[in-house]
Design a protein around this motif. Structure first.
Motif, mmCIF file in Angstrom:
data_model
loop_
_atom_site.group_PDB
_atom_site.id
_atom_site.type_symbol
_atom_site.label_atom_id
_atom_site.label_comp_id
_atom_site.label_asym_id
_atom_site.label_seq_id
_atom_site.Cartn_x
_atom_site.Cartn_y
_atom_site.Cartn_z
ATOM 1 N N PRO A 13 0.822 -1.212 0.000
ATOM 2 C CA PRO A 13 0.000 0.000 0.000
ATOM 3 C C PRO A 13 0.860 1.267 0.000
ATOM 4 O O PRO A 13 1.748 1.424 0.834
ATOM 5 C CB PRO A 13 -0.804 -0.117 1.290
ATOM 6 C CG PRO A 13 -0.870 -1.591 1.555
ATOM 7 C CD PRO A 13 0.459 -2.127 1.081
ATOM 8 N N HIS A 46 -0.972 -3.052 -4.591
ATOM 9 C CA HIS A 46 -1.943 -2.809 -3.522
ATOM 10 C C HIS A 46 -2.453 -1.366 -3.637
ATOM 11 O O HIS A 46 -1.893 -0.565 -4.385
ATOM 12 C CB HIS A 46 -1.288 -3.050 -2.166
ATOM 13 C CG HIS A 46 -1.066 -4.502 -1.886
ATOM 14 N ND1 HIS A 46 -1.953 -5.277 -1.182
ATOM 15 C CD2 HIS A 46 -0.050 -5.335 -2.250
ATOM 16 C CE1 HIS A 46 -1.501 -6.522 -1.103
ATOM 17 N NE2 HIS A 46 -0.347 -6.581 -1.751
ATOM 18 N N PRO A 47 -3.496 -0.988 -2.885
ATOM 19 C CA PRO A 47 -4.049 0.364 -2.980
ATOM 20 C C PRO A 47 -2.968 1.443 -2.814
ATOM 21 O O PRO A 47 -2.140 1.374 -1.910
ATOM 22 C CB PRO A 47 -5.054 0.424 -1.829
ATOM 23 C CG PRO A 47 -5.500 -1.002 -1.685
ATOM 24 C CD PRO A 47 -4.263 -1.823 -1.956
ATOM 25 N N GLY A 48 -2.994 2.413 -3.715
ATOM 26 C CA GLY A 48 -2.052 3.522 -3.661
ATOM 27 C C GLY A 48 -0.666 3.222 -4.208
ATOM 28 O O GLY A 48 0.176 4.101 -4.283
ATOM 29 N N CYS A 67 -4.413 -5.642 -9.650
ATOM 30 C CA CYS A 67 -4.660 -4.409 -8.906
ATOM 31 C C CYS A 67 -5.621 -4.757 -7.783
ATOM 32 O O CYS A 67 -6.744 -5.182 -8.037
ATOM 33 C CB CYS A 67 -5.293 -3.354 -9.804
ATOM 34 S SG CYS A 67 -4.170 -2.719 -11.040
ATOM 35 N N GLY A 69 -7.845 -3.967 -4.297
ATOM 36 C CA GLY A 69 -8.475 -2.989 -3.414
ATOM 37 C C GLY A 69 -9.143 -1.811 -4.069
ATOM 38 O O GLY A 69 -10.100 -1.963 -4.804
ATOM 39 N N ALA A 70 -8.619 -0.633 -3.816
ATOM 40 C CA ALA A 70 -9.280 0.654 -4.021
ATOM 41 C C ALA A 70 -9.596 0.997 -5.474
ATOM 42 O O ALA A 70 -9.034 0.451 -6.407
ATOM 43 C CB ALA A 70 -8.418 1.754 -3.426
ATOM 44 N N VAL A 71 -10.487 1.976 -5.590
ATOM 45 C CA VAL A 71 -10.851 2.547 -6.882
ATOM 46 C C VAL A 71 -10.654 4.064 -6.754
ATOM 47 O O VAL A 71 -10.734 4.611 -5.669
ATOM 48 C CB VAL A 71 -12.341 2.272 -7.203
ATOM 49 C CG1 VAL A 71 -12.636 2.537 -8.661
ATOM 50 C CG2 VAL A 71 -12.743 0.869 -6.832
ATOM 51 N N GLU A 74 -6.997 6.379 -4.882
ATOM 52 C CA GLU A 74 -6.150 5.412 -4.172
ATOM 53 C C GLU A 74 -5.880 4.155 -4.986
ATOM 54 O O GLU A 74 -5.228 3.234 -4.511
ATOM 55 C CB GLU A 74 -6.794 5.025 -2.836
ATOM 56 C CG GLU A 74 -6.732 6.128 -1.808
ATOM 57 C CD GLU A 74 -5.288 6.486 -1.450
ATOM 58 O OE1 GLU A 74 -4.468 5.580 -1.187
ATOM 59 O OE2 GLU A 74 -4.980 7.684 -1.424
ATOM 60 N N ALA A 75 -6.389 4.101 -6.209
ATOM 61 C CA ALA A 75 -6.209 2.914 -7.040
ATOM 62 C C ALA A 75 -4.738 2.749 -7.427
ATOM 63 O O ALA A 75 -4.028 3.728 -7.619
ATOM 64 C CB ALA A 75 -7.065 3.020 -8.291
ATOM 65 N N PRO A 76 -4.274 1.513 -7.545
ATOM 66 C CA PRO A 76 -2.914 1.279 -8.029
ATOM 67 C C PRO A 76 -2.792 1.796 -9.455
ATOM 68 O O PRO A 76 -3.779 1.871 -10.180
ATOM 69 C CB PRO A 76 -2.771 -0.244 -7.997
ATOM 70 C CG PRO A 76 -3.933 -0.759 -7.238
ATOM 71 C CD PRO A 76 -4.998 0.275 -7.280
#
Length: 89
Positions: A13, A46-48, A67, A69-71, A74-76
């Motif tokens: 992250p 991971h996210p970020g 990728c 987690g996040a959208v 904060e998305a990868p």
């Protein structure tokens, strides 16, 4: 040319993997642009997390791209930016 070939790269992250030119002085007025080739069998972000390249032609070959987690913000990501400023000489 700068070439990197690895089996697996996992970015945690918020982690960044910068594959840019090794030194700002490489971007003087007479320098040729760098070509970065990145070959990764399995890339996990991971996210970020971000793969970063600045001021280069860039080729990414990846057999598995995950990728997590996040959208949104904060998305990868794979981030391609401009060349760093030329060193004053």
């Amino acid at each position: 040319m700068q070439a990197v070939s690895i089996d697996t790269k996992v970015l945690g992250p918020g982690e960044q993997w910068d594959v840019s030119a090794p030194a700002a002085e490489a971007w003087g007025p007479t320098a040729l642009p760098l070509y970065v080739v990145l070959n990764v069998r399995r890339l996990v972000l991971h996210p970020g997390a971000a793969v970063v390249v600045r001021g280069a032609a860039f080729s990414l070959l990846c057999q598995e791209y995950h990728c997590l987690g996040a959208v949104g913000a904060e998305a990868p990501q794979v981030a391609i930016g401009p060349a760093p400023p030329a060193a004053a000489g």
